[in-house]
Design a protein around this motif. Structure first.
Motif, short mmCIF file in Angstrom:
data_model
loop_
_atom_site.label_atom_id
_atom_site.label_comp_id
_atom_site.label_asym_id
_atom_site.label_seq_id
_atom_site.Cartn_x
_atom_site.Cartn_y
_atom_site.Cartn_z
N GLU A 213 10.14 -18.06 -17.34
CA GLU A 213 11.20 -19.00 -17.75
C GLU A 213 10.58 -20.30 -18.24
N LEU A 214 9.55 -20.71 -17.52
CA LEU A 214 8.88 -21.96 -17.85
C LEU A 214 8.32 -21.91 -19.27
N ARG A 215 7.73 -20.77 -19.62
CA ARG A 215 7.15 -20.62 -20.93
C ARG A 215 8.24 -20.63 -22.01
N ALA A 216 9.35 -19.98 -21.67
CA ALA A 216 10.47 -19.94 -22.62
C ALA A 216 10.98 -21.36 -22.88
N ASP A 217 11.04 -22.16 -21.81
CA ASP A 217 11.49 -23.55 -21.97
C ASP A 217 10.52 -24.34 -22.83
N LEU A 218 9.23 -24.14 -22.59
CA LEU A 218 8.22 -24.86 -23.36
C LEU A 218 8.28 -24.49 -24.85
N GLN A 219 8.57 -23.22 -25.07
CA GLN A 219 8.59 -22.71 -26.43
C GLN A 219 9.62 -23.41 -27.29
N GLN A 220 10.68 -23.91 -26.64
CA GLN A 220 11.74 -24.52 -27.43
C GLN A 220 11.37 -25.92 -27.93
N LEU A 221 10.29 -26.48 -27.43
CA LEU A 221 9.95 -27.85 -27.83
C LEU A 221 9.28 -27.91 -29.21
N ASP A 255 5.64 -29.04 -11.77
CA ASP A 255 5.23 -28.51 -10.48
C ASP A 255 6.29 -28.67 -9.39
N THR A 256 6.92 -29.83 -9.38
CA THR A 256 7.82 -30.14 -8.27
C THR A 256 9.28 -30.13 -8.69
N MET A 257 9.58 -29.35 -9.73
CA MET A 257 10.97 -29.35 -10.19
C MET A 257 11.59 -27.97 -10.07
N THR A 258 12.88 -27.97 -9.83
CA THR A 258 13.61 -26.70 -9.86
C THR A 258 13.95 -26.39 -11.32
N ALA A 259 14.35 -25.15 -11.55
CA ALA A 259 14.61 -24.72 -12.93
C ALA A 259 15.65 -25.60 -13.64
N PRO A 260 16.81 -25.90 -13.01
CA PRO A 260 17.79 -26.74 -13.71
C PRO A 260 17.25 -28.15 -14.02
N GLN A 261 16.51 -28.71 -13.05
CA GLN A 261 15.93 -30.05 -13.26
C GLN A 261 15.00 -30.03 -14.47
N ARG B 225 8.46 -24.26 10.37
CA ARG B 225 9.04 -23.20 9.55
C ARG B 225 10.10 -23.77 8.60
N ASP B 226 10.96 -24.62 9.17
CA ASP B 226 12.03 -25.21 8.34
C ASP B 226 11.43 -26.06 7.23
N SER B 227 10.38 -26.79 7.57
CA SER B 227 9.87 -27.71 6.57
C SER B 227 9.10 -26.97 5.47
N VAL B 228 8.42 -25.88 5.83
CA VAL B 228 7.76 -25.07 4.80
C VAL B 228 8.81 -24.38 3.93
N ARG B 229 9.87 -23.93 4.57
CA ARG B 229 10.94 -23.25 3.83
C ARG B 229 11.54 -24.21 2.80
N ARG B 230 11.75 -25.44 3.23
CA ARG B 230 12.32 -26.43 2.33
C ARG B 230 11.38 -26.69 1.16
N ARG B 231 10.09 -26.69 1.45
CA ARG B 231 9.12 -26.97 0.42
C ARG B 231 9.10 -25.88 -0.64
N TYR B 232 9.21 -24.63 -0.19
CA TYR B 232 9.13 -23.52 -1.14
C TYR B 232 10.48 -23.19 -1.77
N SER B 233 11.54 -23.82 -1.29
CA SER B 233 12.87 -23.49 -1.80
C SER B 233 12.97 -23.81 -3.29
N LYS B 234 12.13 -24.73 -3.77
CA LYS B 234 12.21 -25.15 -5.18
C LYS B 234 11.73 -24.07 -6.12
N ASN B 235 10.75 -23.30 -5.69
CA ASN B 235 10.25 -22.29 -6.64
C ASN B 235 10.31 -20.89 -6.06
N LEU B 236 11.42 -20.56 -5.47
CA LEU B 236 11.59 -19.20 -4.94
C LEU B 236 11.78 -18.23 -6.08
#
Lengths: 301, 236
Positions: A213-221, A255-261, B225-236
């Motif tokens: 998904e990340l690559r697809a997003d980059l591709q649009q730039l 690195d620290t962003m979710t897909a929607p962000q 466990r909760d804090s690691v879970r929260r950390r990885y929740s962003k890129n599951l």
């Protein structure tokens, strides 16, 4: 390309067919299903799965034990499977399991492609820093078209895209810039221009998965060239220096962003670029090298 | 930043009773943790227990000095920096406690001839410093993605002059106490991995404190466990 790449590594390949040696074991059907149930869940070091004789086999199942390949983050200790890293349990059909974690320090694995910096010339080998615990050696003969007479033009400070042919905790890692048939196959010394950035190993894997998904997003730039090393180093080059810098900053913030962000950010950047007249039509886009799966599987039969 | 709130609670000793009564549940100050907060180290974490706060950074597996190289495992170096001034004898002893605990839980043989460096910076000391250091260290090691056989956590117990056990004491409570002990508890069997004690106490009191610490450790491990879970929740 993938086929060719595999040839070079056939020597030490495990029975399961994955590149480099794999840790393979037989486990009960029950353990297999327990593992499968927990795919996608977050595990912590110290968690374990039992696969011992104490397991009772259900009458309905066939009693045949299944083969299991344990990748990074999973260790076999007797009849138990131990989790040794925190992260998400991943599974690949038919029987590979591993823990995907966000690391920054790279530990070399045979068959992985990395971006390294040549730090020294010592006789007939170059020393290459790839961000691991010791520098790797790269023979001057391990380049496309290199012979004893015709030495490759590699200077100290150059960037190289190379593949591990020896990566083992007890030995000095060794890199090559050719595949099994002696072709460069995308590897070798980098040309001028471009920018090298460091990202987390998790992001690198997300960049390299098929249909990322990340690559697809980059591709649009805008059109750009991306070389991704499994050691967390990414080399970027776009049409202009400004575009290259934008891309580098975007990648590092992903690195620290979710897909929607991320998509929101990319949209913002795109509209701003468009306003400034900095975009072109994205034509042939990303050039990518490297494989997404972890390679450091080990075999026990 | 994830945090875990629980009221402080005191344990009353009753002679001959080893079990911790089930009604006494919450026993530690409010605690919280943040992972990957520093950009340079390979793994970092800060851990806060009440007003005590420690930041930890891990580097490695990296290149090792030839003099410190061990042929079959990684060299672990632990450095504790106090809030002010230079590290002294107290820090050295804490470093040793931490190093031995980390060595027991890390799988160092996976990275022979390399070095791991764990640096702890004390941000504020309001009692139970060693246990806070242990927790920060464990989180940072986990964040660095190093292979570990098990996790560990630290719990400090103080025995007051009237024989009361206080878990996770503040600096004032530590000063008033008759004995002070810190245990590192492992996540698998809840065994004691390390103990550091000060003051006088009976065998029975020691056992009581261990039982209390083991109970308190459950909460900390759940928090991990909760804090690691929260950390990885962003890129599951």
């Amino acid at each position: 390309m993938k086929q060719k790449k595999k040839k070079i590594l056939q020597g030490g390949r495990g029975r399961c067919g994955c590149v480099s040696s794999c840790r393979e074991t037989r486990c009960s059907v029950r353990m297999f299903s327990v593992l499968k149930e927990r795919v996608g869940q977050i595990l912590l070091p110290g968690d374990e799965f039992c696969c011992g004789p104490q397991d009772t086999l259900p009458l309905t199942d066939s009693g045949k034990p299944e083969r299991l390949v344990a990748g990074p983050g999973l260790r076999l200790s007797g009849d138990r499977l131990l989790v040794s890293r925190s992260g998400v349990l991943r599974h690949k059909e038919p029987n590979k399991f591993w823990i995907e974690s966000q690391q920054r320090r790279y530990v070399p694995a045979k068959g992985e492609t990395v971006i390294g910096v040549v730090t020294a010339k010592a006789g007939d080998v170059f020393k290459v820093d790839f961000g691991g615990s010791e520098p790797a050696s790269l023979s001057y003969l391990a380049f496309d078209g290199a012979t004893k007479r015709n030495r490759p033009n590699v200077q100290v400070g150059d960037l190289v895209f190379a593949q591990f042919i020896v990566a083992n905790k007890d030995m000095e890692p060794e890199l090559v810039c050719i595949d099994g048939s002696g072709r460069a196959n995308g590897m070798g010394v980098f040309g001028a221009g471009g920018l090298l950035i460091k990202v987390s190993l998790g992001l690198v894997r997300r960049l390299l998965v098929p249909n990322s998904e990340l690559r697809a997003d980059l591709q649009q730039l805008f059109p750009c060239e991306l070389v991704v090393g499994m050691n967390g180093r990414v080399w970027v080059r776009a049409g202009t220096v400004q575009q290259t810098l934008i891309l580098a900053n975007l990648l590092q913030s992903c690195d620290t962003m979710t897909a929607p962000q991320r998509q929101q950010l990319f949209r913002n950047v795109w509209t701003r670029l468009h306003g400034a007249g900095l975009t072109e039509d994205p034509k042939d886009q990303l050039v990518l090298c490297g494989g997404p799966e972890p390679m450091d599987f080990l075999v026990f039969v | 930043m994830t945090s875990f709130a629980c009221d402080k609670h005191r344990f009353h000793l009753e002679s001959g009773v080893m079990e911790v009564s089930p009604s006494t549940v919450s026993l530690i100050r409010e605690f919280g943790c943040e992972q990957t907060l520093l950009s340079r180290p390979d793994g970092s974490a800060s851990f806060v227990q009440g007003d005590t706060s420690v930041m930890a950074g891990v580097y490695g597996p990296a290149e090792v000095k030839v003099s410190k190289e061990i042929y079959d495992r990684a060299t672990l170096e632990v450095l504790v920096h106090p809030k002010v001034g230079l590290p002294g004898v107290r820090e050295r002893s804490q470093e040793q406690c931490l190093r031995e605990t980390c060595e027991a839980s890390l799988l160092l043989s996976l990275h022979p001839r390399s070095s791991l460096t764990l640096i702890l910076q004390v941000l504020h000391d309001d009692g139970s410093l060693l246990s806070c250091c242990l927790n920060a260290a464990c989180m940072a090691l986990m964040d660095a993605g190093l292979s570990m056989g098990r996790l560990f956590c630290g719990v400090t117990c103080a025995i007051s002059t009237d024989g009361e056990i206080i878990t996770d004491p503040t600096a004032a409570q530590e000063k008033e106490s008759r004995a002070l002990m810190t245990f590192a508890i492992d996540s698998k069997e809840r065994r004691v991995m390390m103990s550091s004690t000060k003051g006088s106490f009976s065998v029975h009191e020691l056992q009581q404190c261990i039982a209390v610490s083991q109970k308190a450790s459950e909460k900390i491990f759940q928090f991990y466990r909760d804090s690691v879970r929260r950390r990885y929740s962003k890129n599951l």
